[in-house]
Design an enzyme around this catalytic site. Structure first.
Site, PDB file in Angstrom:
ATOM      1  N   LEU A   8     -22.132  46.900  19.782  1.00  0.00           N
ATOM      2  CA  LEU A   8     -21.955  45.460  19.606  1.00  0.00           C
ATOM      3  C   LEU A   8     -23.309  44.764  19.723  1.00  0.00           C
ATOM      4  O   LEU A   8     -24.034  44.949  20.697  1.00  0.00           O
ATOM      5  CB  LEU A   8     -20.990  44.901  20.652  1.00  0.00           C
ATOM      6  N   ARG A  15     -30.041  32.422  25.840  1.00  0.00           N
ATOM      7  CA  ARG A  15     -30.857  32.332  27.056  1.00  0.00           C
ATOM      8  C   ARG A  15     -32.206  33.053  26.949  1.00  0.00           C
ATOM      9  O   ARG A  15     -33.038  32.942  27.834  1.00  0.00           O
ATOM     10  CB  ARG A  15     -30.063  32.861  28.262  1.00  0.00           C
ATOM     11  N   ASN A 225     -29.954  39.260  29.194  1.00  0.00           N
ATOM     12  CA  ASN A 225     -29.578  37.934  28.706  1.00  0.00           C
ATOM     13  C   ASN A 225     -30.742  36.965  28.705  1.00  0.00           C
ATOM     14  O   ASN A 225     -30.709  35.936  28.065  1.00  0.00           O
ATOM     15  CB  ASN A 225     -28.460  37.344  29.575  1.00  0.00           C
ATOM     16  N   ARG A 331     -61.619  55.246  16.750  1.00  0.00           N
ATOM     17  CA  ARG A 331     -60.646  54.694  15.794  1.00  0.00           C
ATOM     18  C   ARG A 331     -60.048  55.771  14.891  1.00  0.00           C
ATOM     19  O   ARG A 331     -60.504  56.914  14.866  1.00  0.00           O
ATOM     20  CB  ARG A 331     -61.322  53.588  14.980  1.00  0.00           C
ATOM     21  N   TYR A 364     -72.618  52.509  16.437  1.00  0.00           N
ATOM     22  CA  TYR A 364     -71.478  52.457  15.525  1.00  0.00           C
ATOM     23  C   TYR A 364     -71.573  53.646  14.580  1.00  0.00           C
ATOM     24  O   TYR A 364     -72.557  53.798  13.840  1.00  0.00           O
ATOM     25  CB  TYR A 364     -71.438  51.153  14.714  1.00  0.00           C
ATOM     26  N   ASN A 375     -78.025  64.619  18.420  1.00  0.00           N
ATOM     27  CA  ASN A 375     -78.167  63.548  19.389  1.00  0.00           C
ATOM     28  C   ASN A 375     -78.300  62.220  18.646  1.00  0.00           C
ATOM     29  O   ASN A 375     -79.207  62.049  17.840  1.00  0.00           O
ATOM     30  CB  ASN A 375     -79.417  63.801  20.239  1.00  0.00           C
ATOM     31  N   ALA A 378     -79.283  55.528  21.324  1.00  0.00           N
ATOM     32  CA  ALA A 378     -78.686  54.214  21.587  1.00  0.00           C
ATOM     33  C   ALA A 378     -79.011  53.256  20.456  1.00  0.00           C
ATOM     34  O   ALA A 378     -80.104  53.276  19.899  1.00  0.00           O
ATOM     35  CB  ALA A 378     -79.230  53.673  22.905  1.00  0.00           C
TER      36      ALA A 378
HETATM   37  C1  UD1 Z   1     -18.057  41.776  28.988  1.00  0.00           C
HETATM   38  C2  UD1 Z   1     -16.698  42.333  29.483  1.00  0.00           C
HETATM   39  C3  UD1 Z   1     -16.722  42.383  30.997  1.00  0.00           C
HETATM   40  C4  UD1 Z   1     -17.875  43.220  31.492  1.00  0.00           C
HETATM   41  C5  UD1 Z   1     -19.181  42.690  30.915  1.00  0.00           C
HETATM   42  C6  UD1 Z   1     -20.315  43.649  31.225  1.00  0.00           C
HETATM   43  C7  UD1 Z   1     -15.074  41.608  27.846  1.00  0.00           C
HETATM   44  C8  UD1 Z   1     -13.993  40.643  27.532  1.00  0.00           C
HETATM   45  N1  UD1 Z   1     -15.655  41.459  29.032  1.00  0.00           N
HETATM   46  O1  UD1 Z   1     -18.131  40.444  29.447  1.00  0.00           O
HETATM   47  O2  UD1 Z   1     -15.505  42.938  31.478  1.00  0.00           O
HETATM   48  O3  UD1 Z   1     -17.928  43.217  32.899  1.00  0.00           O
HETATM   49  O4  UD1 Z   1     -19.103  42.593  29.473  1.00  0.00           O
HETATM   50  O5  UD1 Z   1     -21.525  43.056  30.837  1.00  0.00           O
HETATM   51  O6  UD1 Z   1     -15.351  42.495  27.065  1.00  0.00           O
HETATM   52  N2  UD1 Z   1     -20.389  40.461  21.535  1.00  0.00           N
HETATM   53  C9  UD1 Z   1     -20.236  40.504  20.168  1.00  0.00           C
HETATM   54  N3  UD1 Z   1     -19.339  39.685  19.578  1.00  0.00           N
HETATM   55  C10 UD1 Z   1     -18.582  38.817  20.288  1.00  0.00           C
HETATM   56  C11 UD1 Z   1     -18.731  38.787  21.686  1.00  0.00           C
HETATM   57  C12 UD1 Z   1     -19.623  39.626  22.286  1.00  0.00           C
HETATM   58  O7  UD1 Z   1     -20.924  41.281  19.489  1.00  0.00           O
HETATM   59  O8  UD1 Z   1     -17.788  38.109  19.680  1.00  0.00           O
HETATM   60  C13 UD1 Z   1     -21.337  41.366  22.166  1.00  0.00           C
HETATM   61  C14 UD1 Z   1     -22.476  40.598  22.829  1.00  0.00           C
HETATM   62  O9  UD1 Z   1     -23.566  40.497  21.944  1.00  0.00           O
HETATM   63  C15 UD1 Z   1     -22.825  41.458  24.015  1.00  0.00           C
HETATM   64  C16 UD1 Z   1     -21.514  42.146  24.360  1.00  0.00           C
HETATM   65  O10 UD1 Z   1     -20.705  42.039  23.222  1.00  0.00           O
HETATM   66  O11 UD1 Z   1     -23.729  42.453  23.675  1.00  0.00           O
HETATM   67  C17 UD1 Z   1     -20.841  41.577  25.583  1.00  0.00           C
HETATM   68  O12 UD1 Z   1     -20.518  40.242  25.337  1.00  0.00           O
HETATM   69  P1  UD1 Z   1     -20.548  39.174  26.478  1.00  0.00           P
HETATM   70  O13 UD1 Z   1     -20.118  37.875  25.944  1.00  0.00           O
HETATM   71  O14 UD1 Z   1     -21.849  39.215  27.185  1.00  0.00           O
HETATM   72  O15 UD1 Z   1     -19.410  39.732  27.449  1.00  0.00           O
HETATM   73  P2  UD1 Z   1     -19.185  39.335  28.942  1.00  0.00           P
HETATM   74  O16 UD1 Z   1     -18.543  38.027  29.001  1.00  0.00           O
HETATM   75  O17 UD1 Z   1     -20.434  39.504  29.699  1.00  0.00           O
HETATM   76 CA    CA Z   2     -22.633  39.966  29.322  1.00  0.00          CA
END
Ligand code: UD1
Ligand code: CA
Length: 457
Positions: A8, A15, A225, A331, A364, A375, A378
């Site tokens: 994902l 942030r 984050n 280099r 150089y 040799n 310098a």
């Molecule tokens: C999620 C988990 C939580 C866990 C935590 C660990 C769920 C509902 N919750 O929460 O239980 O403890 O991760 O860090 O899964 N992302 C997408 N598409 C989306 C939403 C999220 O690609 O629509 C990706 C984000 O980029 C990220 C990851 O999924 O890499 C987690 O998403 P995030 O919103 O941070 O989840 P948490 O609320 O932290």
């Molecule tokens: Ca998270």
């Protein structure tokens, strides 16, 4: 069984306060997403799906890895919704592992364990015990310690908020079952999102086995984050690498002041002093010493070499028993034979330095072929560039180039020839000859230096 990984990477990462998509921020010089992809490859995954959204085009143009299958999540409606975008591509008879592009340090061994404990038609889940579980989904177990589900922070009751076992988000499930569970997700919760975590509840209610594993190192499951977390994982990554190297027989004078941005192959009894940066593919052979503040990029340092402080070596081959630096710059395209010396404030580019040859100070050397036991004094400069083209300087064995010489290329200095200090060489010099292009020294006796005018005048 076939292994499909879903990474994902659609989240926005506000942030980070960056124009760069979050998963492209680098740890050890490599985008976070690429770290996760490389780990998938080490697991020999059959398919690697990356779910992208925000900054998708930039992510796709940076991560050009051919093994990836890109899946778009147009709207970020939750982790469950993100995984569901891949459903049409998932084989029933596969094991699906879910990872995150912003959790870069997950380790091969931990995932290997998670996959190997995978219960048929159930789920294996990576969880973690935290002193402060705030913000994470909590693992809900019954009195027999069976996992019943995951409840998100925002949906949890007071009792559940006390649970210290948290969801890392990393899990593995059977393809067919996962697709069925994903199809049943609803967004009826505090965040009105499709939670991937609800899948655990579905599996539990069907009496499916849910087994858990924990990571060996907490940093493996830490996400990024903001830039503080990015820096913290950079340090965690570096200390892991430093420990591996020390376990392999390398002395690091301070493992907290060592940076590896690539791959280092170090033989035994290599000593690396503080603040050295290793980048790309670097080989350091046994007994070599790398002084403080050196930067080694895509190079080989031979046995028992001494690389003194603040030396940069890039794209070069350095033989055994060589001395480099302090403050030398080697280099790309340079090759130093055994026992050659390149000293302080010497720049060498695309040149070969024969064995036993020395350029110890302020020179150089570019586009040059230097033979054995030469040799270079310098202040010597190879004038290799005429403003349009580069030309070759050849210095044959045993030649002696006096200080402050300009060698205007193309030019050849023959075997054993001597070039007197302060010469500008524009024509080839024969073997064993002495060549000098100095103006004759003049002397004017009793020379009166000018005196300052007094202010009154
Ligand atoms: C999620 C988990 C939580 C866990 C935590 C660990 C769920 C509902 N919750 O929460 O239980 O403890 O991760 O860090 O899964 N992302 C997408 N598409 C989306 C939403 C999220 O690609 O629509 C990706 C984000 O980029 C990220 C990851 O999924 O890499 C987690 O998403 P995030 O919103 O941070 O989840 P948490 O609320 O932290
Ligand atoms: Ca998270």
């Amino acid at each position: 069984m076939k292994l499909s990984v879903i990474i994902l990477a659609a989240g926005q990462g506000t942030r980070m306060r960056s124009t760069l998509p979050k998963v492209l921020h680098r740890i050890a010089g490599k985008p976070m997403l690429q770290h996760v992809i490389d780990t998938c490859k080490s697991l020999k995954a059959d398919d690697i799906f990356v779910v992208y959204g925000h900054g998708g085009e930039q992510v796709k143009s940076t991560i050009t890895d051919k093994s990836i299958r890109w899946v778009k999540q147009a709207e970020q409606l939750g982790t469950g919704h993100a995984v569901k975008q891949v459903s049409p591509e998932i084989d029933d008879e596969s094991q699906v592992l879910i990872l995150y592009g912003d959790v870069p340090l997950i380790h091969h061994d931990t995932l290997h364990e998670l996959i190997s404990i995978f219960p048929e038609n159930g789920i294996s889940l990576l969880t973690n015990q935290l002193a402060d579980p705030t913000g994470y989904g909590r693992i809900v177990r019954d009195d027999k310690q069976t996992v019943m589900g995951i409840v998100e922070q925002k949906d949890a009751n007071e009792q559940q908020l006390l649970i210290q076992e948290v969801n890392t988000g990393i899990m593995a499930a059977n393809g067919k079952e996962l697709k069925r569970w994903l199809a049943n997700l609803s967004s009826d919760n505090a965040q009105q999102e499709y939670y991937l975590t609800d899948v655990i509840g579905f599996a539990a209610s069907e009496g499916r086995a849910i087994v858990t594993a924990t990571p060996n190192e907490p940093a493996e499951v830490e996400g990024v984050n903001n830039r503080r977390q990015l820096a913290s994982l950079e340090r965690a990554y570096q200390i892991f690498r430093a420990q591996e190297l020390m376990d392999g027989g390398v002395t690091l004078l301070d493992p907290y002041r060592f940076d590896l941005r690539g791959k280092l192959t170090a033989e035994t009894d290599v000593i690396i002093d503080v603040n050295t940066i290793i980048e790309g593919n670097v080989i350091i052979k046994s007994g070599a010493y790398i002084g403080p503040n050196c930067h080694l990029i895509d190079c080989t340092i031979g046995e028992n070499c001494v690389v003194k402080n603040n030396t940069i070596v890039e794209g070069a081959m350095v033989g055994a028993d060589c001395t480099l630096g302090p403050f030398a710059r080697i280099r790309p395209g340079t090759s130093m034979s055994d026992n050659s010396h390149i000293g302080n404030f010497v720049e060498v580019k695309k040149s070969t330095i024969g064995s036993g040859s020395k350029a110890n100070h302020l020179a150089y050397i570019g586009d040059a072929q230097i033979g054995k036991s030469v040799n270079v004094g310098a202040g010597t400069i190879t004038c290799n560039y005429d403003g349009a083209n580069k030309h070759l300087t050849v210095i044959e064995d045993n030649a002696f180039i006096g200080s402050d010489t300009q060698l205007v290329a193309p030019v050849t200095i023959g075997k054993g020839a001597t070039v007197a200090a302060g010469s500008t060489i524009t024509k080839n010099v024969n073997a064993e000859a002495l060549c000098l292009t100095r103006v004759k020294q003049k002397e004017i006796a009793g020379w009166q230096r000018p005196t300052k005018k007094s202010k009154a005048e």
